[in-house]
Design a protein around this motif. Sequence first.
Motif, PDB file in Angstrom:
ATOM      1  N   ALA A   1       0.839  -1.197   0.000  1.00 29.15           N
ATOM      2  CA  ALA A   1       0.000   0.000   0.000  1.00 29.15           C
ATOM      3  C   ALA A   1       0.874   1.246   0.000  1.00 29.15           C
ATOM      4  N   ASN A   2       0.847   1.992  -1.109  1.00 30.10           N
ATOM      5  CA  ASN A   2       1.635   3.225  -1.228  1.00 30.10           C
ATOM      6  C   ASN A   2       3.098   3.027  -0.812  1.00 30.10           C
ATOM      7  N   PRO A   3       3.782   2.043  -1.377  1.00 32.00           N
ATOM      8  CA  PRO A   3       5.153   1.748  -0.929  1.00 32.00           C
ATOM      9  C   PRO A   3       6.133   2.890  -1.164  1.00 32.00           C
ATOM     10  N   HIS A   4       5.795   3.830  -2.064  1.00 33.40           N
ATOM     11  CA  HIS A   4       6.709   4.953  -2.296  1.00 33.40           C
ATOM     12  C   HIS A   4       6.879   5.811  -1.048  1.00 33.40           C
ATOM     13  N   ARG A   5       5.938   5.714  -0.092  1.00 36.88           N
ATOM     14  CA  ARG A   5       6.017   6.532   1.119  1.00 36.88           C
ATOM     15  C   ARG A   5       6.963   5.958   2.168  1.00 36.88           C
TER      16      ARG A   5
ATOM     17  N   LYS B   1     -12.888  -0.271  12.286  1.00 36.01           N
ATOM     18  CA  LYS B   1     -12.064  -1.129  11.442  1.00 36.01           C
ATOM     19  C   LYS B   1     -11.629  -0.397  10.184  1.00 36.01           C
ATOM     20  N   GLU B   2     -12.525   0.355   9.573  1.00 37.93           N
ATOM     21  CA  GLU B   2     -12.172   1.111   8.378  1.00 37.93           C
ATOM     22  C   GLU B   2     -11.075   2.135   8.667  1.00 37.93           C
ATOM     23  N   PHE B   3     -11.142   2.740   9.844  1.00 39.15           N
ATOM     24  CA  PHE B   3     -10.103   3.691  10.229  1.00 39.15           C
ATOM     25  C   PHE B   3      -8.749   3.005  10.305  1.00 39.15           C
ATOM     26  N   HIS B   4      -8.686   1.872  10.982  1.00 38.68           N
ATOM     27  CA  HIS B   4      -7.419   1.165  11.127  1.00 38.68           C
ATOM     28  C   HIS B   4      -6.871   0.730   9.768  1.00 38.68           C
ATOM     29  N   ASP B   5      -7.752   0.228   8.906  1.00 43.36           N
ATOM     30  CA  ASP B   5      -7.312  -0.181   7.569  1.00 43.36           C
ATOM     31  C   ASP B   5      -6.826   1.015   6.759  1.00 43.36           C
ATOM     32  N   ALA B   6      -7.482   2.158   6.911  1.00 44.70           N
ATOM     33  CA  ALA B   6      -7.080   3.365   6.175  1.00 44.70           C
ATOM     34  C   ALA B   6      -5.723   3.863   6.633  1.00 44.70           C
ATOM     35  N   VAL B   7      -5.427   3.762   7.928  1.00 45.08           N
ATOM     36  CA  VAL B   7      -4.117   4.162   8.442  1.00 45.08           C
ATOM     37  C   VAL B   7      -3.028   3.291   7.828  1.00 45.08           C
ATOM     38  N   LEU B   8      -3.274   1.988   7.773  1.00 39.19           N
ATOM     39  CA  LEU B   8      -2.283   1.084   7.184  1.00 39.19           C
ATOM     40  C   LEU B   8      -2.112   1.353   5.696  1.00 39.19           C
ATOM     41  N   GLU B   9      -3.197   1.611   4.999  1.00 33.67           N
ATOM     42  CA  GLU B   9      -3.116   1.857   3.565  1.00 33.67           C
ATOM     43  C   GLU B   9      -2.382   3.155   3.253  1.00 33.67           C
ATOM     44  N   ALA B  10      -2.507   4.148   4.116  1.00 34.47           N
ATOM     45  CA  ALA B  10      -1.852   5.442   3.876  1.00 34.47           C
ATOM     46  C   ALA B  10      -0.345   5.314   3.890  1.00 34.47           C
TER      47      ALA B  10
END
Length: 573
Positions: A408-412, A533-542
């Motif tokens: 997820a967004n590995p460039h970051r 759960k959506e919040f936690h997943d969104a943090v990981l994806e960011a």
Amino acid sequence: MQCALDNSGASGAGNPSTTMSSHILRVTADERHLKEFWTVPFSPARSETLSGFYASHLQQLAGGPFDNLSHQDKVDYLLLQSYLWRGTRREVLDAHRNNDAAPLLPFAPALVRICEMRQACHFEALEPRQIASVFDKATAGVTRTREQIETGKIQSMVPMAAMTKEAAYRALKNLKALQACLKEMHAFFHGYHPTFDWWVQAPYAALDKALDLLATTIATKLVGMQSPGGDEADEIVGEPIGRRGLLVELEAEMIPYAPEELLTIAREKYAWCEKEMQRAANELGYGSDWKAALRHVQNIYVDPGEQPRLVRSLVEGGIAYVKRHDLVTVPKVAEQSWRMFMMSPARQKANPFFLGGPSIIVSYPTGDMAHNDKMMSMRSNGPHLSKATAFHEMIPGHHLQMAAAESANPHRKLFETPFYVEGWAMYWELVFWERGDFFTSPEDRIGTLFWRMHRCARILFSLGFHLGELTPQQCVDLLVDKVGHQRATAEGEVRRSLNGDYGPLYQAGYYLGAMQLWALRSEVLARGRLSEKEFHDAVLEANNMPIELLRALLLDEPLTRNYESHWRFYNDE
């Protein structure tokens, strides 16, 4: 093979129409190549090259679009801009430190130049007879410097303001880096060039021996170590960056608080921990003597051979807990692919606590370890202290976080920050505590409160040290008195924190990052933007970024090219 010596820095400005993620990937690769090429860390040419590299990309950003970028690209723009500014300012700070150390290494410039000529494949400038002459002159300079230090004459030759332990420590690190570069250069020619060994072998051996002796002298006479490599009996020395340096680092992390405000927050959080410790101690019959209760908990440990089973059960318990309550998505591969290793006895002396991330590294003594070392390791890794950290290291903590970051967004990855990395893992300690059904026994609560106190103390001692308010020894005393550490573990903690392997805000990032994520979670849930759960997943994806930018991303906050941090995340109620 890298065979060009070009001080211009950037590999090209690039097309302004490319996406921000591709721009970031190019910066990541180019910076890595430059740092791998310029192998002498205190080289002025290296500093000039990197400064030019950062400046060229800042100029490109300033001349490119912003308002018509997507929200994700605006976040990436600001991340890259902040990264480049921080790189520029760090080069300035490092140059000042290296200048302070330079009087102890007057012979170094000629040797650095030879190393850089070898790296650039400028063989016409590397004639063996000339190298031998340079090495011979340098050896005389090294010997002269060592004699001046041993006789005290160096004090009359170097301004007293610059003759600090910190400057000597930087000189020692630079000296060892120079030796490594010279060793690589010698290995490159040794046996391959017909006349190199004839001319250079003896001068190189004499120079390397002289550098070893100088390192010992600097370490023992000026730094306070017992040997150049240092050991647990050595004096702990670091390089404080001062209040101004901390403000620069806080700005880069988008933390709109002064260091003094963060110290106040840490003290308030510590006071809360102490009250909770006293409450748990009272349940165990120790009254308000939480240190006695902590010693009781530390003396609960498993028998030899049982530690791997304990750790496995704790890791599996954390995974089962988040899945049962549907708190975060746990990919099957992440759940099934974690591994376990044992920590070596030598490593346990410096860090008796188990570690994790890609794998769990179990700390437990071996039969041939000294009795005190055995007891320190067992007391540090019992079931109640480990229950608070097994999930921190694995799932939902670092192992899950690292698995998500790869896709997820590995460039970051370039923008790795302890406020996101360590903050995420500690945030789950707050979540599990708040739910009230995980740390159910007083022993378990004492175990996790020990770690929360520890993270409060990390803020206090790391910021206090860099502000010049605490000496390294006072940092050790703080961990012993405020947290209940054994002195050996406290010394290891402070030594690792101050020796330069960690950034100045790294230790503060655990609890402050966790508090930021906790405040952001409350805000997101209160607005009804996402489920838990959506919040936690969104943090990981960011993926990696300062938490304030994560907030702007998740809440779709407006962003400008010159965005400044303003989010006051701490509420003392």
